[in-house]
Design a protein around this motif. Structure first.
Motif, PDB file in Angstrom:
ATOM      1  N   PRO A   1     -53.724  -7.853 -77.219  1.00  0.00           N
ATOM      2  CA  PRO A   1     -55.324  -8.614 -76.863  1.00  0.00           C
ATOM      3  C   PRO A   1     -56.196  -8.489 -75.479  1.00  0.00           C
ATOM      4  O   PRO A   1     -56.802  -8.542 -75.579  1.00  0.00           O
TER       5      PRO A   1
ATOM      6  N   HIS B   1     -55.043  -7.132 -73.394  1.00  0.00           N
ATOM      7  CA  HIS B   1     -55.459  -6.221 -72.739  1.00  0.00           C
ATOM      8  C   HIS B   1     -56.414  -5.460 -73.527  1.00  0.00           C
ATOM      9  O   HIS B   1     -56.481  -3.721 -73.239  1.00  0.00           O
ATOM     10  N   TRP B   2     -56.691  -5.790 -74.541  1.00  0.00           N
ATOM     11  CA  TRP B   2     -58.382  -4.587 -75.378  1.00  0.00           C
ATOM     12  C   TRP B   2     -58.573  -4.179 -74.465  1.00  0.00           C
ATOM     13  O   TRP B   2     -59.640  -4.488 -73.464  1.00  0.00           O
TER      14      TRP B   2
ATOM     15  N   ARG C   1     -56.857 -11.267 -84.190  1.00  0.00           N
ATOM     16  CA  ARG C   1     -57.685 -10.345 -85.857  1.00  0.00           C
ATOM     17  C   ARG C   1     -57.523 -11.727 -86.604  1.00  0.00           C
ATOM     18  O   ARG C   1     -58.289 -11.364 -88.063  1.00  0.00           O
TER      19      ARG C   1
ATOM     20  N   ARG D   1     -63.113  -0.940 -83.864  1.00  0.00           N
ATOM     21  CA  ARG D   1     -62.512  -0.819 -82.554  1.00  0.00           C
ATOM     22  C   ARG D   1     -61.230  -0.067 -82.667  1.00  0.00           C
ATOM     23  O   ARG D   1     -61.642   1.942 -81.837  1.00  0.00           O
TER      24      ARG D   1
ATOM     25  N   GLY E   1     -48.285  -2.625 -75.310  1.00  0.00           N
ATOM     26  CA  GLY E   1     -48.946  -2.033 -76.133  1.00  0.00           C
ATOM     27  C   GLY E   1     -47.609  -1.238 -77.318  1.00  0.00           C
ATOM     28  O   GLY E   1     -46.630  -1.167 -75.830  1.00  0.00           O
TER      29      GLY E   1
ATOM     30  N   ALA F   1     -51.986  -9.366 -81.532  1.00  0.00           N
ATOM     31  CA  ALA F   1     -53.005  -8.285 -81.872  1.00  0.00           C
ATOM     32  C   ALA F   1     -53.394  -9.179 -82.933  1.00  0.00           C
ATOM     33  O   ALA F   1     -54.552  -8.394 -84.354  1.00  0.00           O
TER      34      ALA F   1
ATOM     35  N   GLY G   1     -54.361   1.273 -76.070  1.00  0.00           N
ATOM     36  CA  GLY G   1     -54.809   2.988 -77.333  1.00  0.00           C
ATOM     37  C   GLY G   1     -54.703   4.253 -77.300  1.00  0.00           C
ATOM     38  O   GLY G   1     -54.080   5.176 -77.816  1.00  0.00           O
TER      39      GLY G   1
ATOM     40  N   VAL H   1     -52.649  -3.318 -79.880  1.00  0.00           N
ATOM     41  CA  VAL H   1     -52.355  -3.846 -77.789  1.00  0.00           C
ATOM     42  C   VAL H   1     -52.514  -5.129 -78.467  1.00  0.00           C
ATOM     43  O   VAL H   1     -52.913  -5.383 -78.980  1.00  0.00           O
TER      44      VAL H   1
END
Length: 160
Positions: free
Chosen positions: A91, A93-94, A27, A128, A61, A23, A99, A89
């Motif tokens: 990515p 499965h974002w 980012r 997010r 997650g 994750a 979450g 989580v």
């Protein structure tokens, strides 16, 4: 395909750390070895409340919480306060509400442990995460701070 949340078991900690790493990488925040070691220690701490989300036998997650502390951290634990320090989580499965499931699981366990409120800090520009926390009932307190990277963070709470 359903997602199940549960308290983490010792065998889950490596996979939970990998969720955190993936994750952060998505980012564009690659943690150094010192940060990885601190997160490993936090996940393994017996006082930590670590929950995981599993889908089709795969960890997708993780969230971690701990007893809340005074603002400066030096004066000790605040009775009833549970501090959420991590919600991550994978990515891929974002956007699947994992979450929210993790936050629900933390909330349920925090209630079971006798906590009366939840708190967390998140990046001011992390839209997010801010949307997730708002859907989960968290509200800004007006307190702000800065990470060592200079990133501005905001404080959110939610009564239980």
């Amino acid at each position: 395909m359903s997602t199940v949340t549960r308290l983490a078991r010792p065998g889950d900690l490596t996979a939970a750390l990998e969720v955190w790493r993936l994750a952060n990488a998505a980012r564009h925040k690659t943690p150094g070895p010192d940060r990885v070691a601190r997160v490993q220690a936090k996940l393994a701490d017996p006082a930590a409340l670590v929950v995981v989300a599993e889908r089709a036998g795969e960890l997708v997650g993780m969230a971690a919480a701990e007893p809340g502390r005074e603002e400066d951290g030096a004066r000790g634990v605040v009775p009833g306060l549970c501090h959420i320090s991590m919600v991550f989580v994978r990515p891929d499965h974002w956007g699947n509400r994992i979450g929210e499931l993790l936050l629900d699981a933390v909330r349920e366990e925090a209630l079971r442990q006798g906590h009366t409120s939840l708190q967390l800090w998140t990046g001011e520009g992390n839209d997010r995460a801010l949307r997730l926390y708002e859907r989960a009932g968290f509200r800004p307190t007006g307190r702000t701070g800065h990470l060592s990277t200079g990133e501005r963070i905001v404080h959110l709470t939610r009564p239980l």
